[in-house]
Each structure stands twice: as structure tokens, then as C-alpha cells.
Design a protein around this motif. Structure first.
Motif, PDB file in Angstrom:
ATOM      1  N   MET A   1       0.992  -1.149   0.068  1.00 30.71           N
ATOM      2  CA  MET A   1      -0.174  -0.044   0.067  1.00 30.71           C
ATOM      3  C   MET A   1       0.831   1.252   0.024  1.00 30.71           C
ATOM      4  O   MET A   1       1.682   1.373   0.906  1.00 30.71           O
ATOM      5  N   LYS A   2       0.619   2.076  -1.115  1.00 33.63           N
ATOM      6  CA  LYS A   2       1.447   3.136  -1.111  1.00 33.63           C
ATOM      7  C   LYS A   2       1.252   4.177  -0.196  1.00 33.63           C
ATOM      8  O   LYS A   2       2.155   5.047   0.283  1.00 33.63           O
ATOM      9  N   SER A   3      -0.148   4.575   0.016  1.00 28.65           N
ATOM     10  CA  SER A   3      -0.480   5.845   0.731  1.00 28.65           C
ATOM     11  C   SER A   3      -1.916   5.578   1.485  1.00 28.65           C
ATOM     12  O   SER A   3      -2.540   4.474   0.990  1.00 28.65           O
ATOM     13  N   CYS A   4      -2.159   6.429   2.613  1.00 29.60           N
ATOM     14  CA  CYS A   4      -3.500   6.438   3.048  1.00 29.60           C
ATOM     15  C   CYS A   4      -4.495   6.760   2.102  1.00 29.60           C
ATOM     16  O   CYS A   4      -5.610   6.372   2.040  1.00 29.60           O
ATOM     17  N   ARG A   5      -4.137   7.769   1.125  1.00 26.49           N
ATOM     18  CA  ARG A   5      -5.021   8.075   0.068  1.00 26.49           C
ATOM     19  C   ARG A   5      -5.667   6.877  -0.778  1.00 26.49           C
ATOM     20  O   ARG A   5      -6.970   6.758  -1.078  1.00 26.49           O
ATOM     21  N   GLU A   6      -4.654   5.856  -1.101  1.00 25.24           N
ATOM     22  CA  GLU A   6      -5.206   4.617  -1.674  1.00 25.24           C
ATOM     23  C   GLU A   6      -5.808   3.787  -0.796  1.00 25.24           C
ATOM     24  O   GLU A   6      -6.920   3.283  -1.297  1.00 25.24           O
ATOM     25  N   ALA A   7      -5.476   3.858   0.410  1.00 21.55           N
ATOM     26  CA  ALA A   7      -6.310   2.905   1.515  1.00 21.55           C
ATOM     27  C   ALA A   7      -7.945   3.391   1.613  1.00 21.55           C
ATOM     28  O   ALA A   7      -8.690   2.575   1.627  1.00 21.55           O
ATOM     29  N   THR A   8      -7.639   4.667   1.760  1.00 28.18           N
ATOM     30  CA  THR A   8      -9.276   5.200   1.761  1.00 28.18           C
ATOM     31  C   THR A   8     -10.057   4.897   0.530  1.00 28.18           C
ATOM     32  O   THR A   8     -11.199   4.826   0.667  1.00 28.18           O
ATOM     33  N   ARG A   9      -9.469   5.161  -0.288  1.00 29.15           N
ATOM     34  CA  ARG A   9     -10.229   4.917  -1.754  1.00 29.15           C
ATOM     35  C   ARG A   9     -10.610   3.598  -1.788  1.00 29.15           C
ATOM     36  O   ARG A   9     -11.727   3.389  -2.288  1.00 29.15           O
ATOM     37  N   LEU A  10      -9.786   2.723  -1.407  1.00 31.04           N
ATOM     38  CA  LEU A  10     -10.179   1.200  -1.523  1.00 31.04           C
ATOM     39  C   LEU A  10     -11.113   0.983  -0.418  1.00 31.04           C
ATOM     40  O   LEU A  10     -12.092   0.034  -0.747  1.00 31.04           O
ATOM     41  N   MET A  11     -11.250   1.560   0.706  1.00 36.55           N
ATOM     42  CA  MET A  11     -12.337   1.394   1.744  1.00 36.55           C
ATOM     43  C   MET A  11     -13.685   1.872   1.204  1.00 36.55           C
ATOM     44  O   MET A  11     -14.738   1.226   1.264  1.00 36.55           O
ATOM     45  N   SER A  12     -13.550   2.959   0.315  1.00 34.90           N
ATOM     46  CA  SER A  12     -14.680   3.644  -0.371  1.00 34.90           C
ATOM     47  C   SER A  12     -15.189   2.782  -1.167  1.00 34.90           C
ATOM     48  O   SER A  12     -16.393   2.487  -1.326  1.00 34.90           O
ATOM     49  N   GLU A  13     -14.265   2.165  -2.194  1.00 36.17           N
ATOM     50  CA  GLU A  13     -14.840   1.182  -3.157  1.00 36.17           C
ATOM     51  C   GLU A  13     -15.407   0.104  -2.662  1.00 36.17           C
ATOM     52  O   GLU A  13     -16.357  -0.558  -3.409  1.00 36.17           O
TER      53      GLU A  13
ATOM     54  N   GLN B   1     -17.321  -0.367  -0.415  1.00 37.12           N
ATOM     55  CA  GLN B   1     -18.700  -0.256  -0.060  1.00 37.12           C
ATOM     56  C   GLN B   1     -19.381  -0.512  -1.358  1.00 37.12           C
ATOM     57  O   GLN B   1     -20.770  -0.958  -1.224  1.00 37.12           O
ATOM     58  N   GLU B   2     -19.035  -0.574  -2.396  1.00 35.03           N
ATOM     59  CA  GLU B   2     -19.748  -0.495  -3.730  1.00 35.03           C
ATOM     60  C   GLU B   2     -19.397  -1.892  -4.627  1.00 35.03           C
ATOM     61  O   GLU B   2     -20.320  -2.289  -5.415  1.00 35.03           O
ATOM     62  N   ARG B   3     -18.316  -2.467  -4.476  1.00 33.79           N
ATOM     63  CA  ARG B   3     -17.941  -3.625  -5.075  1.00 33.79           C
ATOM     64  C   ARG B   3     -16.932  -4.394  -4.188  1.00 33.79           C
ATOM     65  O   ARG B   3     -16.488  -4.061  -3.120  1.00 33.79           O
ATOM     66  N   SER B   4     -16.893  -5.704  -4.453  1.00 32.15           N
ATOM     67  CA  SER B   4     -15.995  -6.712  -3.672  1.00 32.15           C
ATOM     68  C   SER B   4     -14.550  -6.390  -4.377  1.00 32.15           C
ATOM     69  O   SER B   4     -14.306  -6.131  -5.623  1.00 32.15           O
ATOM     70  N   LEU B   5     -13.788  -6.435  -3.349  1.00 34.55           N
ATOM     71  CA  LEU B   5     -12.301  -5.965  -3.885  1.00 34.55           C
ATOM     72  C   LEU B   5     -11.649  -7.318  -4.136  1.00 34.55           C
ATOM     73  O   LEU B   5     -11.880  -8.352  -3.838  1.00 34.55           O
ATOM     74  N   LYS B   6     -10.812  -7.225  -5.236  1.00 30.03           N
ATOM     75  CA  LYS B   6     -10.102  -8.113  -5.643  1.00 30.03           C
ATOM     76  C   LYS B   6      -9.009  -8.730  -4.265  1.00 30.03           C
ATOM     77  O   LYS B   6      -8.549  -7.946  -3.216  1.00 30.03           O
ATOM     78  N   VAL B   7      -8.776  -9.943  -4.130  1.00 33.73           N
ATOM     79  CA  VAL B   7      -7.818 -10.514  -3.420  1.00 33.73           C
ATOM     80  C   VAL B   7      -6.621  -9.752  -3.133  1.00 33.73           C
ATOM     81  O   VAL B   7      -6.362  -9.466  -1.751  1.00 33.73           O
ATOM     82  N   ARG B   8      -5.863  -9.268  -4.157  1.00 29.54           N
ATOM     83  CA  ARG B   8      -4.745  -8.586  -3.895  1.00 29.54           C
ATOM     84  C   ARG B   8      -5.115  -7.214  -3.130  1.00 29.54           C
ATOM     85  O   ARG B   8      -4.209  -6.623  -2.309  1.00 29.54           O
TER      86      ARG B   8
END
Length: 64
Positions: free
Chosen positions: A1-13, A15-22
Motif C-alpha cells: 500500500m503506497k499511501s493512506c489516500r489509496e487505502a481510503t479509496r479502496l475502503m470507499s470502493e 462499499q460498492e464492489r468486492s475488492l480483488k484478493v490482492r
């Protein structure tokens, strides 16, 4: 994980879709080390619950 910005984006996403395993693994690793992002995740869940409650008319009828 490169940044908190990326982490918060993934957390938001998540809510709408299943995240990939990676994505899940990278987010989990970041959250294990980052208290502010864990707090953001908790706040996001609370906001989601409040929003759903509002759409349904709230937990109680206030039009008495």
C-alpha cells in the motif's frame, strides 16, 4: 500500500464492489499499521449505516 489516500479509496470502493484478493491483502496490511485509516474505516461504516437508516425512514417515527 503506497499511501493512506489509496487505502481510503479502496475502503470507499469496497462499499460498492468486492475488492480483488490482492487489493484486500494490501488494504489489510495497511490497516494493520495505520490507526488513522482504521478510524476512517469505522467512520465510513457508521455513515453507511446512518444513510441506510435515513433512506428507510429512520429508526423511529418522529411524526407523532
Amino acid at each position: 500500500m503506497k499511501s493512506c489516500r489509496e487505502a481510503t479509496r479502496l475502503m470507499s470502493e469496497s462499499q460498492e464492489r468486492s475488492l480483488k484478493v490482492r487489493e484486500q491483502a494490501r488494504l489489510g496490511l495497511h490497516l494493520a499499521m495505520c490507526t488513522p485509516c482504521r478510524n476512517f474505516g469505522k467512520q465510513l461504516k457508521i455513515l453507511r449505516r446512518i444513510s441506510k437508516s435515513y433512506v428507510k425512514g429512520g429508526p423511529e417515527d418522529t411524526k407523532k
